[in-house]
Enzyme design. Structure first.
Site, mmCIF file in Angstrom:
data_model
loop_
_atom_site.group_PDB
_atom_site.id
_atom_site.type_symbol
_atom_site.label_atom_id
_atom_site.label_comp_id
_atom_site.label_asym_id
_atom_site.label_seq_id
_atom_site.Cartn_x
_atom_site.Cartn_y
_atom_site.Cartn_z
ATOM 1 C CE LYS A 63 -3.695 -1.780 2.768
ATOM 2 N NZ LYS A 63 -5.054 -1.782 1.850
ATOM 3 C CG ASP A 72 -3.650 -4.172 -0.317
ATOM 4 O OD1 ASP A 72 -3.817 -4.689 1.056
ATOM 5 O OD2 ASP A 72 -3.902 -2.938 -0.478
ATOM 6 N NE ARG A 95 -10.431 -10.373 -1.829
ATOM 7 C CZ ARG A 95 -11.117 -9.403 -2.421
ATOM 8 N NH1 ARG A 95 -11.182 -9.901 -4.108
ATOM 9 N NH2 ARG A 95 -11.120 -8.216 -2.382
#
Ligand code: BES
Ligand code: MN
Ligand code: ZN
Length: 509
Positions: free
Chosen positions: A283, A353, A357
């Site tokens: 990020k 990133d 999930r």
């Protein structure tokens, strides 16, 4: 934590540092809400007029301190806004009642305004036992402060010492039980807030698991921890793939609360990324400073299971905390790697990133093996959900429309803003992978729903499941409001606890 007591004393006679009254927005100016009659009397019946002169309108969020007149034991009156006066015409002759969430927020505003006070009397309107719980929760949640990492306290006053609720009846069983519920729920929410606020150099998967183990012992919740060895042996490729780049290895924590007379079982699954750097798909600066909050789902699940145990609910509740730290390193998963998941499916990681999930997929597949009556996962899953619903509302997706509606109604009932979101089947093809069974990324548009569709593939056949994306409301980057502080909020806990209560009462399904 702030103490919560019920008092039979009158608003004028209770010894306290302040007495809290409600003021609503009436058609012709501010109106003093029920519960504060004795205080108004001490003002010669002119409290509303005094407040109006001071500029008080009764709008939500207002907090105005007024020196108390002779005749009141407390030296200060704090008037908190309740918003529009409830419409008595639509409520019938019995008179209108304030919404529980209105009272919860007003009590929170009051508790924040009374930091440093030893004791405050809350003379807010109480029409039913539910209002006792709402005011109690609001006061205890509003008084929350996270000071563990301040060598020099930012607010030397400390939190409000005691909230004494007037209008509630200490000898009424329902009122007493409501106050006890408020203490349990607020303590667990504040516990989750502490975990979310704890910096990621202190809270990693192993230390989170240790906290859960200790709390489980204290409250009769069985705790099992799978460490990296056990995860490898068990084939948890999703959790391992996310955690493999970090010096702090991942954990899967199972919390089991069982009731001997339970007829139903629930499984709660929480995303517990103790820090989300993005991994190799790092990020950029500006997007990683608050990513200690990425374990808020796991914190919510943990708090909800412990709350269910403390409340002794007649339902079995299992919590699954999927804990990992998402870091870039020489050992980290690369974009292009394929992971073999616990379910046996393979996933091509296109973006490291999109890690939440991956850990959830393993935990959902594992939770499914026990065929609970329903599974709910809670996760700070996508920035797309924040774009869609803003920072105060969580999204609910499900493989069962009725269950999604039910959860949305429950959230509404406990004062948590939420909205139902779809799982459009056409978005699935965006995750087709030439190499593996599925990719961990799809179309950018509708990214929150794409994530939900990914998770759906790992839920056991025929199991009712809902996905709650709390990326917006989990962490409050703006200023405090109502009973919500800056930082960790404890989002979705009241919804999970109420779902467990309803399931225990046999109201569900
Ligand atoms: N933890 C983030 C989502 C998030 C964003 C939580 C903002 C709280 C506030 C998640 O792991 C993430 O990075 N999601 C990506 C997914 C994308 C790469 C498909 C996102 O939303 O950008
Ligand atoms: Mn991420
Ligand atoms: Zn994340």
């Amino acid at each position: 934590m702030t103490a919560l007591t019920l008092s039979t004393a009158g608003a004028a006679t209770l010894r306290a540092d302040a007495v809290v009254v409600g003021v609503a927005k009436g058609a012709k100016g501010p109106v003093v809400a029920p519960g504060a009659e004795a205080v108004d009397k001490a003002f010669g019946g002119k409290l509303a007029a005094v407040l109006e002169t001071l500029g008080v309108t009764g709008a939500e969020g207002e907090a105005t301190k007024v020196p108390a007149p002779a005749g009141l034991k407390a030296p200060v009156v704090l008037a908190v806004g309740l918003g529009a006066e409830p419409d008595s015409r639509s409520a019938g002759d019995a008179g209108a009642e304030y919404a529980e969430e209105t009272l919860r927020r007003a009590a929170g505003v009051a508790a924040r305004a009374l930091a440093g006070a030893k004791k405050a009397a809350f003379a807010l309107p109480v029409a039913a036992a539910e209002d006792v719980q709402a005011i109690g929760e609001g006061a205890l949640l509003g008084a929350y402060a996270f000071t563990a990492f301040q060598a020099v306290p930012k607010d030397a006053r400390g939190p409000l010492g005691e909230a004494a609720l007037l209008g509630a009846k200490p000898r009424d069983k329902a009122h007493k039980a409501a106050a006890e519920r408020a203490v349990t729920v607020a303590e667990e929410i504040n516990r989750a807030r502490d975990l979310v606020n704890t910096p990621p150099n202190e809270l990693n998967p192993a230390s989170f698991a240790a906290v859960a183990t200790a709390a489980g012992k204290e409250h009769g919740v069985k705790v099992q921890v799978l460490d990296e060895k056990a995860l490898t042996k068990g084939g948890y490729g999703g959790i391992l793939g996310v955690g493999v780049g970090s010096e702090a290895p991942p954990r899967l924590v199972k919390l089991s609360y069982t009731h001997s007379k339970a007829e139903k079982s629930l499984a709660f699954v929480g995303k517990g990324i103790t820090y989300d750097s993005g991994g190799i798909s790092l990020k950029p600066a500006g997007h990683n400073e608050t990513m200690k909050c990425d374990m808020a789902g796991a914190a919510a699940v943990f708090a909800a299971v412990v709350a269910a145990a403390r409340l002794g609910l007649q339902v079995n509740v299992t919590g699954w905390l999927a804990l990992a730290e998402n870091m870039p390193s020489g050992s980290a998963t690369r974009p292009g790697d394929v992971l073999r998941m616990y379910s046996g499916k393979t996933v091509e990681v296109l973006n490291t990133d999109a890690e939440g999930r991956l850990v959830l997929a393993d935990a959902l597949a594992k939770a499914s093996e026990e065929t609970p009556d329903a599974i709910v996962d809670v996760a700070t899953l996508t920035g797309a959900m924040v774009l869609a619903l803003g920072s105060r509302t969580f999204g609910i997706m499900s493989n069962d429309d009725a269950f999604r509606t039910e959860l949305h109604e429950i959230a509404e009932e406990v004062g948590e803003p939420s909205w139902p979101m779809p799982l459009p089947a056409d978005l699935r093809k965006g995750m087709d992978s030439p190499t593996a069974d599925i990719a961990n990324m799809g179309e950018r548009m509708g990214g929150g729903l794409v994530a939900g569709l990914f998770l759906k593939e790992f839920v056991g056949e025929g199991i009712t499941w809902a996905h709650v994306d709390i990326a917006g409301p989990a962490f409050n980057e703006a200023g405090p409001f109502g009973y919500t502080p800056k930082g960790g909020t404890g989002s979705a806990i009241r919804t999970l606890v109420r779902l467990a209560e309803r399931t225990a009462d046999g109201d569900l399904g």
